[in-house]
Design a protein around this motif. Structure first.
Motif, short mmCIF file in Angstrom:
data_model
loop_
_atom_site.label_atom_id
_atom_site.label_comp_id
_atom_site.label_asym_id
_atom_site.label_seq_id
_atom_site.Cartn_x
_atom_site.Cartn_y
_atom_site.Cartn_z
N LYS A 173 0.26 -0.76 0.18
CA LYS A 173 -0.22 0.26 0.51
C LYS A 173 0.14 1.72 -0.17
O LYS A 173 2.26 1.45 0.56
N LEU A 174 0.29 1.88 -1.17
CA LEU A 174 1.10 3.20 -1.19
C LEU A 174 0.58 4.60 -0.86
O LEU A 174 0.57 4.97 -0.10
N HIS A 175 -1.07 4.53 -1.21
CA HIS A 175 -1.75 5.57 -0.96
C HIS A 175 -2.53 6.09 -1.95
O HIS A 175 -3.16 6.78 -1.59
N PHE A 176 -1.37 7.04 -1.95
CA PHE A 176 -1.25 7.77 -3.41
C PHE A 176 -0.43 7.22 -4.75
O PHE A 176 0.60 7.57 -4.33
N GLY A 177 -0.89 7.91 -5.40
CA GLY A 177 -0.02 7.61 -6.86
C GLY A 177 -0.21 6.43 -7.14
O GLY A 177 -0.72 4.90 -6.55
N ASN A 178 0.41 6.30 -8.51
CA ASN A 178 0.29 4.71 -9.55
C ASN A 178 1.03 4.31 -9.85
O ASN A 178 1.60 3.75 -10.83
N ASN A 179 1.88 5.33 -9.71
CA ASN A 179 3.78 4.70 -10.67
C ASN A 179 4.57 5.70 -9.85
O ASN A 179 5.31 6.81 -10.07
N PRO A 180 4.66 5.08 -9.12
CA PRO A 180 5.81 5.19 -7.95
C PRO A 180 7.36 5.44 -8.04
O PRO A 180 7.71 5.06 -9.41
N LYS A 181 8.33 7.16 -7.80
CA LYS A 181 8.71 7.17 -8.45
C LYS A 181 10.31 6.57 -8.19
O LYS A 181 10.14 6.32 -7.19
N GLY A 182 12.10 5.85 -8.64
CA GLY A 182 12.68 5.67 -8.34
C GLY A 182 12.41 4.37 -7.69
O GLY A 182 13.30 4.13 -7.50
N VAL A 183 11.35 3.79 -8.48
CA VAL A 183 11.44 2.28 -8.12
C VAL A 183 10.97 1.57 -9.23
O VAL A 183 10.09 1.52 -10.58
N ASP A 184 12.34 0.68 -9.05
CA ASP A 184 12.39 -0.75 -10.75
C ASP A 184 11.26 -1.32 -10.41
O ASP A 184 10.65 -1.76 -11.83
N ASP A 185 11.04 -1.96 -9.38
CA ASP A 185 9.80 -3.18 -9.57
C ASP A 185 8.99 -2.71 -8.64
O ASP A 185 9.04 -2.55 -7.78
N PHE A 186 7.19 -2.72 -9.04
CA PHE A 186 6.50 -2.26 -7.89
C PHE A 186 5.16 -3.05 -8.35
O PHE A 186 4.78 -3.33 -9.68
N MET A 187 4.45 -3.60 -7.23
CA MET A 187 3.07 -3.67 -7.47
C MET A 187 2.17 -3.20 -6.50
O MET A 187 2.85 -3.41 -5.01
N ILE A 188 0.71 -2.45 -5.81
CA ILE A 188 0.75 -1.71 -5.33
C ILE A 188 -0.72 -1.61 -5.59
O ILE A 188 -1.78 -1.64 -6.13
N LEU A 189 -1.46 -1.42 -3.98
CA LEU A 189 -3.04 -1.10 -3.97
C LEU A 189 -2.98 -0.29 -4.58
O LEU A 189 -2.57 1.17 -4.26
N PRO A 190 -4.12 -0.35 -5.32
CA PRO A 190 -5.35 1.59 -5.87
C PRO A 190 -5.65 2.21 -4.19
O PRO A 190 -6.62 1.21 -4.13
N GLY A 191 -5.01 3.20 -4.44
CA GLY A 191 -6.09 4.03 -2.98
C GLY A 191 -5.46 2.80 -1.71
O GLY A 191 -4.26 2.53 -1.25
N GLN A 192 -6.70 2.82 -0.84
CA GLN A 192 -6.81 1.94 0.52
C GLN A 192 -7.24 0.24 0.06
O GLN A 192 -6.20 -0.22 1.11
N GLY A 193 -7.22 0.22 -1.08
CA GLY A 193 -7.02 -0.89 -1.20
C GLY A 193 -8.25 -2.28 -1.23
O GLY A 193 -8.95 -1.68 0.17
N ASN A 194 -8.51 -3.40 -0.98
CA ASN A 194 -8.82 -4.27 0.12
C ASN A 194 -8.55 -5.12 -0.07
O ASN A 194 -7.45 -6.12 -0.39
N TYR A 195 -8.99 -5.86 1.34
CA TYR A 195 -8.46 -7.15 2.14
C TYR A 195 -8.76 -8.78 1.37
O TYR A 195 -7.92 -9.32 1.16
N ILE A 196 -9.92 -8.20 0.79
CA ILE A 196 -10.26 -10.39 0.36
C ILE A 196 -10.34 -9.64 -1.41
O ILE A 196 -10.54 -8.61 -2.04
N ASN A 197 -9.05 -10.87 -1.70
CA ASN A 197 -8.79 -10.78 -3.66
C ASN A 197 -8.62 -9.36 -3.88
O ASN A 197 -9.33 -8.68 -5.04
N PRO A 198 -7.76 -8.36 -3.61
CA PRO A 198 -7.17 -7.06 -4.21
C PRO A 198 -6.62 -7.15 -5.57
O PRO A 198 -6.08 -7.76 -6.04
N ASP A 199 -7.02 -6.28 -5.47
CA ASP A 199 -6.37 -5.35 -7.23
C ASP A 199 -5.34 -4.83 -6.52
O ASP A 199 -4.80 -4.70 -5.38
N PHE A 200 -4.19 -5.12 -7.52
CA PHE A 200 -3.21 -4.54 -7.82
C PHE A 200 -2.43 -3.47 -8.77
O PHE A 200 -3.19 -3.88 -10.01
N ILE A 201 -1.99 -2.26 -8.52
CA ILE A 201 -1.44 -1.16 -10.14
C ILE A 201 0.04 -2.06 -10.39
O ILE A 201 0.78 -2.05 -10.10
#
Length: 538
Positions: free
Chosen positions: A123-151
């Motif tokens: 969980k980053l919480h804001f943004g969908n393309n973190p700067k300076g990160v080679d590889d990422f899978m982040i939750l959109p916004g707050q995200g979900n506990y169950i079967n979550p989506d990832f950016i």
């Protein structure tokens, strides 16, 4: 040349080469952060509520900070402070509403530029393309506990399972399969849990729903000796914690009990969480029996309960779910620590465990955060760095999330930008606390008018005292003696015995505001932004 002289020169040369190679062997970094994880829910601080043996391992093998705190107790602004090493009024992310200014330089960018591999999962919480990160899978916004989506860089994806487990799976897969093992790394392992609405994994939901937890001393606080801000905040367990969203009472149960639930506000008639069509049939079958038992008990008992009994019940329901989420976080931190040890990565890796701020666990009758009061203001901080930090160390120094970026940069021999406002914690790590000069920290909260109605305020905190100024639609000062009033129940601002303390702290507060570039003019600027956005109608 004689043999003794030659041997001496050879030893000196080898020592120099060994020293250079050691200094060039920069440590790996793993930054672990959970969302809204109260220090009261880590047994390294207190085992009153829960045992967290895996998180505790970081303190046992490193250092526990007992006065770690935040500059602004709310999720996205706290994360912006961590990433930039700058106060909210400087990086511009004062609240959860306005976007993060992506022209800010973040510490992952500096790590990447310095030759580190960088990755971020969770969980980053804001943004969908973190700067300076080679590889990422982040939750959109707050995200979900169950079967979550990832950016991801490749696009959005959904993964079946429980978020805390999945985020750990992604992290371990990167460590095992994706990283270049000849290159140092900086990895951010970021949990959604235990953020509201506190859905534990099904097995934890079942286990913790049967537990009873001790109540905080201030559960029935009446705010008698506090100002307007405490009296008007909207985070009371009974009046503001939602029956469906938080306590897991089904909407149909509330509808059936409508005539005997006059205290249920209209916004309760909805259902959020895994039952917003995210759960599959197999998962639903695991949750339903526990939900049945909770709802059956509520239907049978709630109408005849006193207000005091209702608060007690809501507190227990809250703790059962919140601490059930924490238990999964601890299990998964253990998975990561075990992997590092089994693969020889534990000796040259600096590990931080923290949260984006503190959280109320029923203290003062509250949940949530935002205030300068301790349960919100203080944050867990446990740091392990073998060979540098003496195992079992404890520090009571006033340190902040503002300090994380410069600390990690210095630890990895990366230049600290001059505009970063935090201080490196390396003197504390290496057992030289006298070299850490700070004796007071600055705090500023902005998000008002807003959910929970916590008024704007700024203040100064030392190991002994806390002075806060609530402003905007009030003009009130509060002073707390942190030695004699651990629960912050008595405002001493008007007490003549504290007159000299008040004057001294006000002078220090103004000096800190000047040092960090804050001012009444900036306060007005951010108030004007709210008015321009239509948030503040005044």
């Amino acid at each position: 040349m004689t043999r003794p002289k030659f041997a001496l020169i050879l030893v000196c040369c080898l020592s120099y080469v060994w020293g250079v190679s050691q200094s060039e062997k920069r440590p790996n970094v793993i930054f672990i952060m959970s969302d809204d994880h109260a220090y009261q829910a880590i047994s390294a601080y207190t085992d009153k509520l829960i045992e967290t043996p895996n998180i505790d391992r970081i303190a046992e093998e490193g250092m526990l900070f007992t006065n770690a705190c935040v500059t602004n107790s709310i999720c996205a602004p706290s994360r912006a402070v961590i990433l930039t090493g700058k106060h909210s009024h400087i990086n511009g992310k004062i609240d959860n509403r306005f976007p993060f200014d992506t022209t800010n330089v973040t510490f992952p960018q500096l790590f990447k530029d310095a030759g580190y591999q960088t990755a971020m999962f969770g969980k980053l919480h804001f943004g969908n393309n973190p700067k300076g990160v080679d590889d990422f899978m982040i939750l959109p916004g707050q995200g979900n506990y169950i079967n979550p989506d990832f950016i991801t860089k490749e696009g959005d994806t959904t993964i079946t399972g429980y978020a805390t487990d999945i985020i750990t799976d992604l992290t371990l897969t990167w460590l095992e399969e994706k990283r270049n093992k000849e290159q140092p790394f900086m990895l951010m392992y970021l949990h959604k849990a235990p953020h509201r609405p506190w859905w534990p994994r099904p097995d934890k939901f079942k286990e913790f729903s049967q537990k009873t937890f001790p109540e905080p001393e201030t559960l029935f606080d009446d705010y008698e000796n506090r100002g307007t801000a405490a009296k008007t905040a909207e985070m009371n367990l009974l009046r503001h914690m939602k029956y469906s969203h938080d306590s897991k009472i089904r909407p149909v149960t509330l509808e059936e009990m409508g005539e005997v639930l006059p205290d249920v506000p209209s916004f309760e008639w909805g259902w959020e969480g895994p039952y917003d069509s995210r759960v599959n049939d197999a998962q639903k079958a695991l949750y339903e029996p526990v939900l049945d038992s909770i709802n059956e008990w509520f239907r049978a008992n709630w109408p005849g309960m006193t207000e005091r009994e209702k608060i007690k019940w809501k507190y227990q329901r809250y703790m059962q779910d919140y601490l059930g989420c924490i238990s999964s976080v601890d299990d998964n931190v253990g998975r990561l620590l075990d992997y590092l040890k089994q693969n020889g990565l534990d000796e040259n890796t600096l590990i931080i465990y923290t949260s984006d701020q503190g959280f109320y666990l029923g203290e003062h009758g509250w949940y949530d955060k935002r205030f300068i009061y301790d349960e919100s203001f203080k944050t867990p901080l446990l740091v392990k760095w073998p060979g540098v930090i003496t195992p079992g160390s404890v520090s009571a120094k006033m340190v902040q999330n503002l300090d994380f970026a410069p600390t990690l940069l210095e630890a990895c021999q990366i230049a600290i930008p001059k505009d970063m406002q935090g201080e490196s914690l390396l003197p504390l790590f290496s057992g030289n606390p006298q070299e850490f000069k700070r004796d007071a920290v600055y705090y500023h909260y902005y998000e008002y008018p807003a959910v929970h109605s916590v008024k704007r305020h700024y203040g100064i905190v030392t190991e002994d005292y806390k002075l806060a100024h609530f402003y905007y639609d009030v003009d009130e000062w509060e002073l707390y003696d942190r030695n004699t009033d651990k629960n912050e129940l008595v405002n001493q601002y008007q007490n003549p015995d504290y007159e000299e303390v008040v004057q001294e702290l006000k002078q220090k507060l103004e000096a800190l505001r000047k040092q960090y570039g804050d001012s009444d003019e900036l306060n007005q600027h951010y108030i004007d932004l709210y008015r321009q956005a239509g948030i503040d109608k005044k």
